[in-house]
Design a protein around this motif. Structure first.
Motif, PDB file in Angstrom:
ATOM      1  N   MET A  54     -53.337  -7.180  -2.042  1.00 14.86           N
ATOM      2  CA  MET A  54     -53.828  -6.672  -0.760  1.00 14.86           C
ATOM      3  C   MET A  54     -52.745  -5.820  -0.104  1.00 14.86           C
ATOM      4  O   MET A  54     -53.033  -4.764   0.475  1.00 14.86           O
ATOM      5  CB  MET A  54     -54.252  -7.813   0.162  1.00 14.86           C
ATOM      6  N   PHE A  57     -52.814  -2.535  -1.766  1.00 16.53           N
ATOM      7  CA  PHE A  57     -54.048  -1.847  -1.397  1.00 16.53           C
ATOM      8  C   PHE A  57     -53.923  -1.225  -0.006  1.00 16.53           C
ATOM      9  O   PHE A  57     -54.375  -0.103   0.237  1.00 16.53           O
ATOM     10  CB  PHE A  57     -55.215  -2.836  -1.464  1.00 16.53           C
ATOM     11  N   TYR A  75     -63.284  -4.836   2.039  1.00 19.03           N
ATOM     12  CA  TYR A  75     -62.987  -5.945   1.137  1.00 19.03           C
ATOM     13  C   TYR A  75     -63.613  -5.718  -0.243  1.00 19.03           C
ATOM     14  O   TYR A  75     -62.995  -6.003  -1.271  1.00 19.03           O
ATOM     15  CB  TYR A  75     -63.447  -7.279   1.734  1.00 19.03           C
ATOM     16  N   TYR A  78     -61.417  -3.417  -2.027  1.00 18.50           N
ATOM     17  CA  TYR A  78     -60.218  -4.138  -2.474  1.00 18.50           C
ATOM     18  C   TYR A  78     -60.494  -4.884  -3.784  1.00 18.50           C
ATOM     19  O   TYR A  78     -59.707  -4.814  -4.736  1.00 18.50           O
ATOM     20  CB  TYR A  78     -59.740  -5.101  -1.387  1.00 18.50           C
TER      21      TYR A  78
END
Length: 170
Positions: A54, A57, A75, A78
């Motif tokens: 994360m 990202f 999300y 991701y």
């Protein structure tokens, strides 16, 4: 093993985390809580792999806004991105975000929850009770550290400003 607590306080959002990595090993540098510029703070509970992915990202992506649909799209992107980075990737973590004037959590099951105070991780019950009693996120995390072996100091806290006119979660 983790506890991350957040709270909206007037014109700021505060998020704090403990430092236990696993079974009593503490690290003093961020492994759970990160500030991205002046506009976003996030913490992750679960697999350190997920938290670090994360983090990577977020170098190139942010939610379009803190509205639920935009958070879900972020999300989903991701997860797709993480699967390209690591074959066989499956999300197994929860995240707490301070972004766009809101405090929200998102879990690997795509559940988005907004709150003015909340906590995630193995010490969440202690931290949420402390927040409910009026403690700051740092104090709430310390309470969890004092009451469970699954959390450990030192406590780290970050803060971001809320844009003027930000609505309080309902």
């Amino acid at each position: 093993m983790t506890v991350i607590a957040g709270k909206i306080v007037d014109d700021r959002i505060l998020i704090a985390a403990d430092s236990q990595v696993t079974w009593g090993q503490a690290k003093t540098e961020g492994t759970k809580l990160y500030k991205i510029g002046e506009a976003l703070v996030f913490g992750g509970s679960g697999h350190l792999r997920d938290v670090n992915l994360m983090r990577l990202f977020l170098d190139t992506h942010t939610p379009a806004s803190s509205d639920e649909r935009d958070v879900l799209e972020f999300y989903a992107e991701y997860v797709e991105w993480a699967k390209r980075k690591m074959s066989g990737f499956e999300a197994h973590s929860s995240f707490l975000f301070a972004f766009d004037g809101k405090l929200f959590e998102i879990d690997s099951d795509f559940d988005v929850t907004y709150a003015d105070s909340t906590a995630i991780g193995s010490g969440w019950e202690y931290a949420r009770a402390a927040l409910h009693l009026g403690h700051s996120p740092s104090e709430a995390v310390q309470v969890a550290c004092d009451l469970t072996i699954f959390c450990a100091p030192p406590v780290t806290e970050f803060s971001i400003a809320r844009p003027q006119g930000s609505a309080t979660p309902s």
